[in-house]
Design an enzyme around this catalytic site. Structure first.
Site, PDB file in Angstrom:
ATOM      1  N   GLU A   1      67.457  31.648  67.577  1.00 39.47           N
ATOM      2  CA  GLU A   1      67.183  32.600  68.657  1.00 39.47           C
ATOM      3  C   GLU A   1      67.952  32.320  69.940  1.00 39.47           C
ATOM      4  O   GLU A   1      68.079  31.181  70.385  1.00 39.47           O
ATOM      5  CB  GLU A   1      65.683  32.595  68.953  1.00 39.47           C
TER       6      GLU A   1
ATOM      7  N   LYS B   1      68.955  35.659  66.500  1.00 44.01           N
ATOM      8  CA  LYS B   1      67.779  36.425  66.908  1.00 44.01           C
ATOM      9  C   LYS B   1      67.910  36.870  68.364  1.00 44.01           C
ATOM     10  O   LYS B   1      68.202  36.068  69.252  1.00 44.01           O
ATOM     11  CB  LYS B   1      66.508  35.584  66.744  1.00 44.01           C
TER      12      LYS B   1
ATOM     13  N   ASP C   1      58.516  30.799  58.131  1.00 41.86           N
ATOM     14  CA  ASP C   1      58.523  30.937  59.583  1.00 41.86           C
ATOM     15  C   ASP C   1      58.135  29.586  60.190  1.00 41.86           C
ATOM     16  O   ASP C   1      56.999  29.362  60.592  1.00 41.86           O
ATOM     17  CB  ASP C   1      57.517  32.021  59.977  1.00 41.86           C
TER      18      ASP C   1
ATOM     19  N   PHE D   1      56.582  42.720  64.391  1.00 40.11           N
ATOM     20  CA  PHE D   1      55.500  41.738  64.496  1.00 40.11           C
ATOM     21  C   PHE D   1      54.146  42.355  64.121  1.00 40.11           C
ATOM     22  O   PHE D   1      53.568  43.101  64.909  1.00 40.11           O
ATOM     23  CB  PHE D   1      55.437  41.186  65.924  1.00 40.11           C
TER      24      PHE D   1
ATOM     25  N   THR E   1      64.159  40.601  67.092  1.00 42.53           N
ATOM     26  CA  THR E   1      62.786  40.103  67.124  1.00 42.53           C
ATOM     27  C   THR E   1      61.985  40.773  68.240  1.00 42.53           C
ATOM     28  O   THR E   1      62.503  41.598  68.987  1.00 42.53           O
ATOM     29  CB  THR E   1      62.782  38.569  67.278  1.00 42.53           C
TER      30      THR E   1
END
Length: 332
Positions: A106, A142, A27, A189, A167
């Site tokens: 993203e 994303k 990440d 998350f 996400t």
């Protein structure tokens, strides 16, 4: 419990053991971290790209992105937007040179409630990767896990063959809707869920197995496996290695360089906690969510409502900071 130096030589690190049970994803937008920990895949977001873009080592990529924006021309706003998209793709392309799998890129969080806008931006990113000689099979787009984002993912997957990574996922309702939409991967998350419970409850510390974020991902994993959904579950946003170890066996886990380093230096036996067998034996019932049911069930989860909106605002704020940074170069 400490491990003797002799035994440590024979034992794999926790990180190496984890890789036997779970696909490890980095990440980060930092190439050095990817080189060091050798993940299969990598994920990026506006915050990570903003941090990396301010490092002197990556100034050349910023310069290339700005030059691209200027070359396409148009208004100042269009040049900055094009430079931003190009920068995301340049980082993604460099990351792909270092990993065998896929990179997640993203879509602007400010489009989180604009289904058509997300579809258009996602296709634009895929076109930019194509211009760089990279096929869409190596990219995950994303999208925010709003209702509009999930429906954009459904269209991108079914009509354009573009793989999506959903996400900012905090609620079970979001996870169910993503599975029904047939998206490739979700990123629930973990750490941000823990943050909310620590900030809003009396309990300030949790054992890993009782961590609210760990319990959320475990439920989602069990639901997906019990009912045969193909969507990959990738736990994200970890606060400590205990959360990671408690999710050993999850399809994917995306981990920051700091926690990858800690796992690489730890030598204890790691036992999988999630499994297909246990998932199929769980007592969850299958549900279907149309838009009205999704919005109701998601709204019933105060933590998820607050963390989703907070996450969108923070990613949007970092996107604006990145644009301001690029604006200085575009105008120079």
């Amino acid at each position: 419990m400490s491990v003797s130096p002799v035994k440590r030589q024979k034992m794999e690190s926790v990180l190496d053991q984890l890789k036997h049970h779970t696909t490890v994803v980095a990440d980060t937008g930092d190439f050095n971290a990817i080189d060091e920990y050798k993940p299969l895949d990598a994920t990026t977001n506006p915050s990570l790209i903003l941090a990396a873009a301010q490092m002197p080592a990556y100034q050349e990529l910023v310069d290339d992105a700005v030059a691209y924006g200027k070359k396409l021309g148009g208004s100042e706003e269009e040049q900055i937007k094009n430079a931003c998209d190009k920068l995301f793709v340049l980082f993604g392309a460099e990351i792909l040179k270092r990993i065998p799998g896929r990179v997640s890129t993203e879509v602007d969080a400010r489009l989180s409630f604009d289904k058509e806008g997300m579809i258009q931006r996602a296709r634009r990113l895929i076109d930019l990767y194509k211009e760089a000689g990279i096929g869409k099979d190596r990219i995950l787009i994303k999208l925010s896990s709003t209702w509009e984002g999930i429906q954009a993912g459904k269209v991108l997957e079914a009509e354009y063959g573009i793989h999506c990574n959903m996400t900012l996922l905090f609620s079970f309702a979001q996870a169910v809707a993503c599975a029904e939409a047939g998206v490739t991967l979700i990123s629930p998350f973990v750490g941000r869920i823990l943050d909310w419970y620590v900030a809003n409850g009396d309990k300030k510390t949790y054992e890993p197995s009782e961590d609210p974020g760990v319990k959320s991902v475990t439920k989602i994993y069990n639901y997906y496996k019990k009912f045969g959904y193909k969507t990959i579950v990738m736990g994200a946003s970890f606060r400590n290695t205990g959360e990671i170890k408690a999710l050993t066996g999850c399809d994917y886990l995306t981990i920051s360089p700091k926690l990858l380093a800690e796992l690489s230096k730890e030598y204890v036996k790691l036992t999988p906690t999630l499994s297909l067998k246990e998932a199929q034996a769980c007592e969850l019932e299958k549900i279907h969510l149309d838009e009205k049911a999704f919005r109701w069930h998601h709204n019933e989860d105060q933590m998820a409502v607050e963390k989703l909106s907070d996450g969108i605002r923070k990613f949007a704020a970092d996107a604006i900071k990145l644009e301001r940074m690029l604006k200085v170069d575009v105008l120079s």
